[in-house]
Design an enzyme around this catalytic site. Structure first.
Site, PDB file in Angstrom:
ATOM      1  N   CYS A 163       0.838  -1.206   0.000  1.00  0.00           N
ATOM      2  CA  CYS A 163       0.000   0.000   0.000  1.00  0.00           C
ATOM      3  C   CYS A 163       0.875   1.260   0.000  1.00  0.00           C
ATOM      4  CB  CYS A 163      -0.983  -0.058   1.170  1.00  0.00           C
ATOM      5  SG  CYS A 163      -2.334   1.111   0.975  1.00  0.00           S
ATOM      6  N   HIS A 211      -3.863  -5.102  -0.259  1.00  0.00           N
ATOM      7  CA  HIS A 211      -3.432  -5.630   1.038  1.00  0.00           C
ATOM      8  C   HIS A 211      -3.475  -7.163   1.025  1.00  0.00           C
ATOM      9  CE1 HIS A 211      -3.175  -1.975   3.523  1.00  0.00           C
ATOM     10  NE2 HIS A 211      -3.943  -1.499   2.567  1.00  0.00           N
ATOM     11  N   GLU A 213      -2.472  -9.144   3.243  1.00  0.00           N
ATOM     12  CA  GLU A 213      -2.826  -9.650   4.576  1.00  0.00           C
ATOM     13  C   GLU A 213      -4.319  -9.548   4.854  1.00  0.00           C
ATOM     14  OE1 GLU A 213      -1.676  -6.748   3.848  1.00  0.00           O
ATOM     15  OE2 GLU A 213      -2.201  -5.210   5.318  1.00  0.00           O
ATOM     16  N   ASP A 237     -23.431  -7.951  16.226  1.00  0.00           N
ATOM     17  CA  ASP A 237     -23.772  -7.016  17.303  1.00  0.00           C
ATOM     18  C   ASP A 237     -23.374  -7.698  18.603  1.00  0.00           C
ATOM     19  OD1 ASP A 237     -24.874  -5.428  15.366  1.00  0.00           O
ATOM     20  OD2 ASP A 237     -26.951  -5.669  16.000  1.00  0.00           O
TER      21      ASP A 237
HETATM   22  O1  1PR Z   1     -23.389   5.108  19.029  1.00  0.00           O
HETATM   23  O2  1PR Z   1     -20.993   5.078  18.407  1.00  0.00           O
HETATM   24  O3  1PR Z   1     -21.760   3.888  20.441  1.00  0.00           O
HETATM   25  O4  1PR Z   1     -22.302   3.055  18.174  1.00  0.00           O
HETATM   26  C1  1PR Z   1     -23.223   2.084  18.540  1.00  0.00           C
HETATM   27  C2  1PR Z   1     -23.340   1.128  17.388  1.00  0.00           C
HETATM   28  O5  1PR Z   1     -24.128   0.026  17.840  1.00  0.00           O
HETATM   29  C3  1PR Z   1     -24.031   1.734  16.190  1.00  0.00           C
HETATM   30  O6  1PR Z   1     -23.358   1.310  15.034  1.00  0.00           O
HETATM   31  C4  1PR Z   1     -25.432   1.142  16.220  1.00  0.00           C
HETATM   32  O7  1PR Z   1     -25.888   0.875  14.909  1.00  0.00           O
HETATM   33  C5  1PR Z   1     -25.217  -0.166  16.972  1.00  0.00           C
HETATM   34  N1  1PR Z   1     -26.366  -0.532  17.810  1.00  0.00           N
HETATM   35  C6  1PR Z   1     -26.736   0.064  18.962  1.00  0.00           C
HETATM   36  N2  1PR Z   1     -27.801  -0.578  19.478  1.00  0.00           N
HETATM   37  C7  1PR Z   1     -28.116  -1.564  18.646  1.00  0.00           C
HETATM   38  C8  1PR Z   1     -29.202  -2.534  18.824  1.00  0.00           C
HETATM   39  O8  1PR Z   1     -29.459  -3.383  17.959  1.00  0.00           O
HETATM   40  N3  1PR Z   1     -29.915  -2.433  19.926  1.00  0.00           N
HETATM   41  N4  1PR Z   1     -27.183  -2.397  16.587  1.00  0.00           N
HETATM   42  C9  1PR Z   1     -27.211  -1.545  17.597  1.00  0.00           C
HETATM   43  C10 1PR Z   1     -27.339  -2.032  15.366  1.00  0.00           C
HETATM   44  C11 1PR Z   1     -27.796  -2.811  13.397  1.00  0.00           C
HETATM   45  C12 1PR Z   1     -27.117  -3.551  12.361  1.00  0.00           C
HETATM   46  C13 1PR Z   1     -27.675  -4.914  12.224  1.00  0.00           C
HETATM   47  C14 1PR Z   1     -28.388  -4.800  10.926  1.00  0.00           C
HETATM   48  C15 1PR Z   1     -28.606  -6.101  10.228  1.00  0.00           C
HETATM   49  N5  1PR Z   1     -27.369  -3.155  14.651  1.00  0.00           N
HETATM   50  O9  1PR Z   1     -25.772  -3.453  12.356  1.00  0.00           O
HETATM   51  O10 1PR Z   1     -26.645  -5.793  12.335  1.00  0.00           O
HETATM   52  O11 1PR Z   1     -29.618  -4.122  11.123  1.00  0.00           O
HETATM   53  O12 1PR Z   1     -29.475  -6.886  10.928  1.00  0.00           O
HETATM   54  P1  1PR Z   1     -30.403  -7.912  10.177  1.00  0.00           P
HETATM   55  O13 1PR Z   1     -29.633  -8.443   9.017  1.00  0.00           O
HETATM   56  O14 1PR Z   1     -30.645  -8.998  11.175  1.00  0.00           O
HETATM   57  O15 1PR Z   1     -31.646  -7.188   9.780  1.00  0.00           O
HETATM   58  P2  1PR Z   1     -22.122   4.348  19.084  1.00  0.00           P
END
Ligand code: 1PR
EC number: 4.3.2.10
Length: 584
Positions: free
Chosen positions: A133, A238, A240, A281
């Site tokens: 890179c 990259h 790696e 998550d």
């Molecule tokens: O605000 O900087 O601390 O970041 C918190 C992060 O955590 C953010 O990216 C926020 O989207 C995520 N987050 C917070 N609470 C939740 C929750 O679900 N209660 N998750 C959460 C968000 C959303 C997606 C999920 C998709 C696909 N998750 O990333 O994985 O919707 O899901 P699916 O395929 O099952 O529909 P900060």
């Protein structure tokens, strides 16, 4: 790449030379190679190869994630000797230079420490070298990155920025195809497979440098993806982070006689592929274990009496599985990071460390990236939090709530403060390392003039027949709505230095009914950086739908992968059937 890597270089900067002086004249006048070589050789000499075949010397000046290259080298059975002095470069049997950060500070370090001169001597003597890179770009005459700035001058040409007016998204992030020109040796197993790129600057092939170019890649224009002369190699991508194909590139460099399991003729890569991303998550459950969970519209608790946090597996195990299954990237979101301090949450750091040991695709981590004062009164800047994530193996960090506050402030004042976590981290690590995660909620309206935000006509009308909607941004895991729309946020964070947008949709999350293509189209048509569509995937057809109807660069899913309802390979096979290029 376009970073101003700062503090982390300091350990190398031991020389008393003036940092503002122009780069080493020896390095700059390499067009007059004859005299320069004489002077080099009179001052520095390279010893002949003798040490162990399993040791590789690494030039790491401490900026960004080099844990990945270390992990890849160890995975291939090599031990690492770190460069401490220019002499270590001259004495190396094989040297890897995984340049990270930005051109100017990297050249400053090379010049101040004498490493640049040692590198030139090492390369002049045709010793085994692999630049990665920025490690390729620094070999050129100069760069326009925060410049013009002089480079090592080994290869004729100037490194310039991709031209986004050509209709391409910058940074160039993702898996692209190589056109291998001449015998490159280390690329022998790549064939027609994709490799992973992440950069905004590139060098262009020309008559002057044609003897060096071993492969090119197309992204709006043809740029140099690798060079080779004798034992000197460098790649813009990259290895790696390029899965098994990338490991075979490293293996061929380290052990040219090695044979590979890869069959190059099998690949069909021709252009930048659409990415399929697995998202985990992560949070601590009520027993205190770190688990992968998954919400329905962000509610991650079971609807049973116990109301427990849904537990869908262990983060490291699942990430490894998704890597084997062909995920192009893996995202960890520390979903309670908004209230817990991420550096206090050491298990998350451990998760990254363990995962990066044998997962060789890009890793993104988000949650809790903001300034923080802990219970003892110690202050941590968002930059420190991000730095710890990068050191632990993250390639990109993702900012949620804090980016919303920064965008609100920017829109209100019309001025960049340079102080937001987003601005600081992208300045230091480059915008390609900073994702902004948006958590919007659909709000239906009867009339586009009802609200001061961007309103669109929606495909499916609202519960009362409303034909329009705007997308309200939220913070704290969807708990609090803010006075800003997803469109306004996306435009603002692009200005503030985001390199990519992870576009969730609370209404669709966990529903399995498909992505909100109205929303994805709105955002991906409005910004010039890559957009990752997220939330709602239930079938492989949902992936082809989002790629066919919007300009999303990648699509992310969680629930269907965790519940093993749809394997990643099925998604990719379906996309190929629909003539959508993916990495296989
Ligand atoms: O605000 O900087 O601390 O970041 C918190 C992060 O955590 C953010 O990216 C926020 O989207 C995520 N987050 C917070 N609470 C939740 C929750 O679900 N209660 N998750 C959460 C968000 C959303 C997606 C999920 C998709 C696909 N998750 O990333 O994985 O919707 O899901 P699916 O395929 O099952 O529909 P900060």
């Amino acid at each position: 790449m376009e970073a101003t890597v700062a503090a982390s270089f300091s350990s190398f900067v031991t020389s008393t030379q003036n940092s503002s002086s122009s780069p080493c004249s020896l390095l700059l006048s390499r067009k007059n190679l004859g005299s320069v070589n004489l002077r080099f050789k009179s001052r520095l000499s390279v010893r002949s190869s003798s040490t162990s075949d399993s040791v590789v010397t690494l030039l790491d000046y401490g900026a960004g994630n080099v844990r990945s290259i270390r992990n890849a080298l160890r995975h291939l059975g090599f031990s690492i000797k770190d460069v401490q002095t220019p002499g270590d470069i001259l004495n190396a049997d094989r040297l890897i230079f995984p340049g990270v950060g930005a051109f100017t500070p990297a050249m400053d370090v090379l010049n101040k420490t004498g490493m640049g001169e040692a590198l030139c001597t090492y390369i002049d003597n045709d010793r085994p070298f692999l630049g990665i890179c920025l490690g390729l770009q620094l070999l050129f005459d100069s760069s326009e990155e925060n410049g013009p700035v002089k480079g090592l001058g080994v290869i004729p040409g100037t490194v310039g920025r991709f031209d986004s007016s050509a209709g391409i998204r910058v940074p160039h992030i993702g898996w692209n195809a190589l056109q291998v020109g001449k015998d490159s040796e280390i690329l022998d197993d790549v064939g027609n497979r994709h490799v992973y790129f992440v950069h905004s600057y590139r060098a262009i092939p020309s008559n002057e440098n044609k003897d060096w170019v071993s492969s090119t890649c197309h992204y709006g224009e043809s740029f140099i993806s690798s060079i080779r002369r004798g034992n000197v190699h460098a790649v813009q991508f990259h290895p790696e982070k390029s899965g098994e194909v990338g490991l075979s590139v490293l293996r061929r460099f380290l052990d040219p006689k090695s044979s590979s399991k890869q069959k190059p003729e099998q690949g069909k890569a021709s252009k930048l592929a659409k990415r399929v991303i697995a998202c985990l998550d992560v949070r601590t459950n009520d027993k205190g274990d770190l688990v992968v969970t998954k919400g329905d519209q962000y509610d991650v608790r079971e609807q049973s009496n116990e109301n427990e946090v849904r537990n869908l597996g262990k983060p490291v195990d699942l990430a490894r599985q998704y890597y084997k299954d062909g995920a192009d990237e893996i995202s960890f979101l520390n979903i309670t990071g908004f209230r817990d301090f991420p550096l206090g949450d050491l298990p998350m750091i451990q998760v990254l460390r363990y995962t990066s040991e044998n997962v060789f695709v890009p890793l993104t981590v988000g949650g809790g990236i903001r300034d923080f004062t802990d219970a003892t009164g110690r202050y941590y800047s968002s930059l420190e939090v991000a730095a710890e994530y990068f050191r632990s193996g993250a390639d990109k960090i993702s900012i949620g709530s804090d980016a919303v506050y920064a965008a609100e402030e920017f829109i209100k004042s019309g001025a960049k403060t340079g102080k937001s976590s987003l601005e600081q981290i992208s300045r230091v690590y480059g915008n390609q390392a900073v994702v902004v995660s948006i958590d919007p909620c659909r709000v239906y309206v009867n009339d586009p003039d009802d609200v001061p935000y961007k309103v669109i006509r929606v495909t499916n009308p609202g519960p009362n027949g409303e034909e329009y909607a705007w997308y309200q941004c939220t913070v704290s895991g969807g708990r609090e709505g803010r006075p800003i729309g997803a469109y306004e946020l996306a435009k603002a964070v692009e200005e503030l230095g985001a390199g990519e947008i992870l576009l969730n949709c609370i209404d669709c999350d966990g529903q399995g009914k498909g992505f909100d293509t109205d929303l994805v189209k709105l955002i991906s048509d409005s910004v010039g950086i890559p957009v990752i569509a997220s939330s709602g995937a239930g079938t492989p057809e949902h992936f082809s739908e989002v790629f066919e109807t919007t300009n999303a660069s990648a699509a992310l899913a969680a629930g269907i992968f965790h519940r093993k309802e749809v394997p990643i390979q099925s998604v990719k096979e379906h996309l190929l059937e629909k003539s959508i290029e993916v990495r296989m």
